[in-house]
Write an enzyme that holds these catalytic residues in place. Structure first.
Site, PDB file in Angstrom:
ATOM      1  N   ILE A 144      36.315  44.953  34.963  1.00  0.00           N
ATOM      2  CA  ILE A 144      35.974  44.692  35.725  1.00  0.00           C
ATOM      3  C   ILE A 144      35.740  46.157  36.972  1.00  0.00           C
ATOM      4  O   ILE A 144      34.936  46.342  37.326  1.00  0.00           O
ATOM      5  CB  ILE A 144      35.279  44.215  35.848  1.00  0.00           C
ATOM      6  CG1 ILE A 144      35.075  42.909  34.494  1.00  0.00           C
ATOM      7  CG2 ILE A 144      34.112  43.542  36.755  1.00  0.00           C
ATOM      8  CD1 ILE A 144      34.455  41.704  34.502  1.00  0.00           C
ATOM      9  N   LYS A 193      41.125  37.027  36.496  1.00  0.00           N
ATOM     10  CA  LYS A 193      41.559  37.614  37.713  1.00  0.00           C
ATOM     11  C   LYS A 193      42.799  36.795  37.367  1.00  0.00           C
ATOM     12  O   LYS A 193      43.422  36.063  37.831  1.00  0.00           O
ATOM     13  CB  LYS A 193      41.196  36.518  38.821  1.00  0.00           C
ATOM     14  CG  LYS A 193      39.564  36.836  39.020  1.00  0.00           C
ATOM     15  CD  LYS A 193      38.357  36.591  40.541  1.00  0.00           C
ATOM     16  CE  LYS A 193      38.720  37.737  41.395  1.00  0.00           C
ATOM     17  NZ  LYS A 193      38.605  37.613  42.492  1.00  0.00           N
ATOM     18  N   ARG A 196      38.438  45.744  40.762  1.00  0.00           N
ATOM     19  CA  ARG A 196      40.193  45.464  41.360  1.00  0.00           C
ATOM     20  C   ARG A 196      39.502  45.714  42.930  1.00  0.00           C
ATOM     21  O   ARG A 196      39.280  46.314  43.642  1.00  0.00           O
ATOM     22  CB  ARG A 196      41.393  46.854  41.034  1.00  0.00           C
ATOM     23  CG  ARG A 196      41.905  46.997  39.932  1.00  0.00           C
ATOM     24  CD  ARG A 196      43.063  48.270  39.738  1.00  0.00           C
ATOM     25  NE  ARG A 196      43.198  48.596  38.571  1.00  0.00           N
ATOM     26  CZ  ARG A 196      44.197  49.393  37.934  1.00  0.00           C
ATOM     27  NH1 ARG A 196      45.018  48.811  39.114  1.00  0.00           N
ATOM     28  NH2 ARG A 196      44.332  48.978  36.951  1.00  0.00           N
ATOM     29  N   ASP A 200      37.148  33.143  52.624  1.00  0.00           N
ATOM     30  CA  ASP A 200      36.553  33.891  52.358  1.00  0.00           C
ATOM     31  C   ASP A 200      35.544  34.865  51.963  1.00  0.00           C
ATOM     32  O   ASP A 200      35.594  35.320  51.072  1.00  0.00           O
ATOM     33  CB  ASP A 200      37.913  34.690  51.270  1.00  0.00           C
ATOM     34  CG  ASP A 200      38.179  36.245  51.435  1.00  0.00           C
ATOM     35  OD1 ASP A 200      37.992  36.993  52.539  1.00  0.00           O
ATOM     36  OD2 ASP A 200      38.781  36.886  50.010  1.00  0.00           O
TER      37      ASP A 200
END
Length: 541
Positions: A19, A41, A21, A133
């Site tokens: 998908i 992931k 990076r 994040d």
């Protein structure tokens, strides 16, 4: 890399392709046991043993989370040769792609995004998890059948696995642009306030198409850090020069405060500001004649009015101050205001002449005799107050003249006078709130079917939620408790049941627990759907 190698590293999954990076490589795969599409992931861990242990503890919480605005974590395998996390696959994209395609997002879509991300914050922060994040790449979306976008937060806690000393450059530059000032000083010991700062940067970029402090190639990390730590963020400007709702501009300012203790980090405060911004945006789009000015925002701030692209003078970019607000006044509005003011003396003169004419007509045509008895108009509001009732009558039931004439005129015109309509609306609203309170008491929750292992632990527990009322609940929060043999609480988790209709039952499987021998479930909160029209709600009990 050949597919067979992928499948070797991720047993139980059929890898379909890559998908994207970023800090991690993201793969699209199918879970062989269920056929579900998932996102895997995998990354190279770059952290110390203590950070890894903390993340492993939090990963247990992440796998138990069930919320419509959080991407579900299915599996965490940090001990594998190629550490990876498995999440639900979201068909759509992320907010970064939306901003890239559109340049910026509309005010309406930005508010919608904020309301849904705040719902996710409310859950993860209650569980003691700090995302660390929050950025457009970590807010996914998919399109509902109605065409509206539904947003989901993902990758919470993963940022901790990539913590780096702030002297390093060239890695996670986009993450630095969304990092709160305290994350540069002490990235390990931060609070949920850092997530609210990141959300403020996301709001800023959604509205303007750029971040308040950009990390460019020619900008060193020290220069960038000094700007984040000491420089106030530039005032946001929408590229189309559309005014930003004052409550939204004020909210962005409060979220980007540099001192964590002074920063707004309360979900209810953010939600209130976003709801006020919705009303202000409607006021801007539809004009003052159709929408009233909302109450003062959370904290008053000077609203920004962007300059016109045609080079208008400062005089045209004035601010209208009404009830503690500043609203942008367009030149056409100023001209209309001056015209209305010039017509006021004429209107007063015409009104005075009409009143004088009516007075003269009444004087010369009044009756020559006075009735022997005069009926005194009844006062329904006073009578109702003396009776101690909460419901005000909509019509006067007396046989005397007075307010009953209003009822006759209402029947003739088919419309309620404004005062009567307001009483009707308030009474209907009170009645509906009472009905919701009673309906909440009628919600029943039952935990059943759980199997306890020989050494403890609960698996296969089902939670049944029943609504025995005629009210529709948009969301019901249920707390599930796992209790040890000693009677002490081992842990609890919150499950959310959405769209529970009248006389409906929903059964869901609760997360498994490695410990505990007993379990219990209880309703924490129930949010009822608003009636289609509160003004037309029947006043019957």
């Amino acid at each position: 890399m050949p597919t067979v190698s992928f499948n070797t590293n991720f047993p139980g999954y059929d890898v379909l392709g890559e998908i994207g990076r970023s800090n991690a490589r993201v793969l699209k795969a199918r879970h062989l046991a269920t056929g579900d599409l998932v996102a895997i992931k995998h990354f190279a861990l770059n952290t110390d043993a203590d950070t890894l242990r903390r993340f492993q503890r939090e990963s247990e919480i992440m796998t138990r989370m069930a919320h419509p605005n959080i991407v579900r974590v299915r599996e965490v395998r940090l001990e594998a040769d190629l550490p990876y996390i498995v999440l639900d696959y979201i068909e759509g994209g992320n907010v970064r792609q939306l901003i890239t395609e559109q340049g910026c997002l509309s005010v309406e879509l930005t508010i919608r995004l904020g309301l849904q991300v705040i719902n996710a914050f409310r859950l993860i922060h209650a569980q003691g998890i700090v995302h660390r994040d929050v950025k457009p790449e970590n807010i996914l979306y998919h399109r509902l059948a109605s065409g509206e976008l539904h947003f989901l937060l993902t990758d919470f806690g993963v940022a901790r696995l990539h913590e780096q000393p702030v002297t390093m450059t060239g890695q996670s530059l986009m993450t630095y642009e969304y990092a709160a000032p305290e994350q540069f000083d002490n990235p390990r010991n931060v609070t949920e306030a850092v997530d609210y700062y990141g959300l403020g940067v996301v709001f800023y970029e959604c509205l303007t198409g750029k971040v308040p402090f950009a990390m460019r190639g020619e900008t060193g990390i020290v220069t960038f850090m000094n700007a984040v730590l000491t420089t106030p963020p530039p005032t946001p400007v929408i590229p189309s020069n559309q005014p930003i709702p004052p409550s939204l501009a004020n909210l962005v300012k409060q979220l980007l405060v540099k001192v964590p203790a002074e920063r707004l980090h309360n979900p209810d405060g953010v939600r209130l500001a976003l709801k006020q911004a919705e009303v202000e945006q409607l006021h801007y789009e539809n004009g003052p004649a159709t929408t009233s000015v909302p109450p003062a925002p959370v904290n008053r701030t000077e609203s920004y009015t962007p300059p016109a692209s045609t080079g208008t003078s400062p005089a045209t970019a004035t601010l209208s101050r009404t009830a503690g607000h500043e609203h942008p006044v367009r030149p056409a509005d100023q001209l209309a205001t001056r015209r209305r003011r010039s017509l006021l003396p004429i209107a007063f003169l015409v009104g005075a002449l009409l009143l004088a004419s009516l007075g003269a007509y009444w004087f010369f045509n009044r009756p020559t005799s006075t009735p022997a008895t005069t009926s005194t108009p009844t006062q329904p509001a006073q009578t109702q107050e003396d009776a101690g009732s909460d419901d005000l009558p909509l019509t006067d039931t007396s046989d005397e003249d007075g307010p009953a004439a209003t009822t006759d005129s209402t029947a003739a015109t088919g419309q309620l006078p404004p005062s009567v309509k307001q009483v009707h609306t308030e009474a209907a609203r009170r009645l509906y709130e009472e009905q919701v309170a009673q309906a909440t008491q009628q919600l029943t929750v039952e935990a059943f079917g759980g199997k306890t292992g020989l050494l403890g632990g609960v698996r296969g527990l089902s939670i049944q939620l029943r609504n025995l009322s005629s009210i529709t609940f948009t969301q019901v929060a249920v707390k599930v408790k796992y209790i040890k043999e000693s009677g002490d609480l081992y842990k609890s988790t919150v499950m959310y049941f959405n769209q529970l209709g009248p006389n409906a039952t929903i059964v869901r499987v609760a997360p498994d627990s490695p410990r505990g021998t007993r379990f219990r479930a209880e309703v924490l909160r129930a949010d009822a759907a608003n009636p289609d029209s509160i003004a037309t709600t029947p006043l019957s009990r």
